[in-house]
Design an enzyme around this catalytic site. Structure first.
Site, PDB file in Angstrom:
ATOM      1  N   GLY A  12       1.050  -1.215  -0.013  1.00  0.00           N
ATOM      2  CA  GLY A  12      -0.016   0.012  -0.009  1.00  0.00           C
ATOM      3  C   GLY A  12       0.845   1.213   0.108  1.00  0.00           C
ATOM      4  N   HIS A  13       1.864   1.269   0.908  1.00  0.00           N
ATOM      5  CA  HIS A  13       2.784   2.485   0.783  1.00  0.00           C
ATOM      6  C   HIS A  13       3.464   2.653  -0.426  1.00  0.00           C
ATOM      7  CE1 HIS A  13       5.198   5.491   2.644  1.00  0.00           C
ATOM      8  NE2 HIS A  13       6.177   4.818   2.877  1.00  0.00           N
ATOM      9  N   HIS A 133       4.870  23.661  14.198  1.00  0.00           N
ATOM     10  CA  HIS A 133       6.057  24.397  14.384  1.00  0.00           C
ATOM     11  C   HIS A 133       7.080  23.984  15.408  1.00  0.00           C
ATOM     12  CE1 HIS A 133       5.299  26.211  18.246  1.00  0.00           C
ATOM     13  NE2 HIS A 133       4.105  26.245  17.990  1.00  0.00           N
TER      14      HIS A 133
END
Ligand SMILES: CC(C)(COP(=O)(O)OP(=O)(O)OC[C@H]1O[C@@H](n2cnc3c(N)ncnc32)[C@H](O)[C@@H]1OP(=O)(O)O)[C@@H](O)C(=O)NCCC(=O)NCCS
Length: 204
Positions: A12-13, A133
């Site tokens: 799948g990846h 961040h």
């Protein structure tokens, strides 16, 4: 030579990696996979064992294996062979200009990586996840689909933050942890293991 990519791992990846590769201009794609019964993946040939890469030395390489230990092993094997390992960043990911991303990392569609975040080598920043961040993501970590890291979170090497999990700001999670799908992490995690629930607790 046209832009050409070897993807190691035809699961799948790997499929999603191929899709990104096409979108960013790769014209030739081949897969390698240890499973000899797979001959084709999303329209591209699957050529056999991952060790058989010698003749593709001038191609770019990407390791698309979900298991972090195996992903790291193959990544290191490719580095030893001096193969060029690339990152694949979907054009519809939103990435601040001040983000650093290592090599061999995938950033999937809809992911947001905010200013001053640092992402290591061989990571997966999966579909619609966010890394805010000043986060620091260790090598071979995986931020799964829809997971959200608030500001200044540190995630250790090979840790997997499960689908839809949330990590509160300034939290540190050590390496080799599994944070289960939907978990909410509000305290530092200093011991490797599996953590689930809201707030998350260690189960293994
Ligand atoms: C946490 C996790 C690793 C546990 O897997 P596991 O060890 O195989 O655990 P099991 O499926 O045997 O479940 C054991 C128990 O924990 C519960 N459980 C499992 N995952 C849970 C989770 N994320 N949150 C809350 N409870 C969970 C199960 O319901 C079960 O409870 P029970 O004993 O009362 O029936 C896994 O369930 C998980 O969340 N994986 C993340 C997958 C993911 O994010 N994939 C994204 C790919 S991009």
């Amino acid at each position: 030579m046209s832009k050409a990519l070897v993807i190691i791992g035809a699961g799948g990846h790997g499929k999603v990696a191929a899709d990104i590769a096409l979108k960013i201009g790769y014209e030739n794609i081949v897969f390698f996979d240890n499973n000899d019964s797979i001959k084709e993946c999303v329209g591209f040939p699957v050529l056999g064992k991952s060790e058989m890469t010698e003749k593709y030395k001038l191609w770019d390489f990407f390791v698309a294996i979900g298991n972090a230990v195996r992903r790291k092993e193959i990544f290191e094997m490719l580095e030893e062979k001096e193969c060029r390992i690339v990152s694949l960043i979907h054009p519809n990911a939103v990435i601040s200009r001040r983000v650093k991303i290592g090599k061999g990392t995938a950033v999937m569609a809809g992911a947001v990586i905010n200013t001053d975040a640092v992402i290591g080598d061989g990571c997966i920043i999966n579909t619609a996840s966010s890394v805010d961040h000043d986060c620091v993501i260790g090598d071979f970590a995986h931020i799964a689909v829809g997971a959200h890291l608030a500001g200044a979170v540190h995630v250790g090497q090979k840790t997997w933050i499960g689908a839809g999990a949330t990590v509160s700001n300034n939290i540190r999670i050590c390496g080799e942890c599994m944070v289960g799908a939907g978990a909410v992490v509000v305290k530092n995690i200093d011991e490797k293991g599996t953590y689930i629930g809201v707030p998350s607790v260690k189960t293994k």
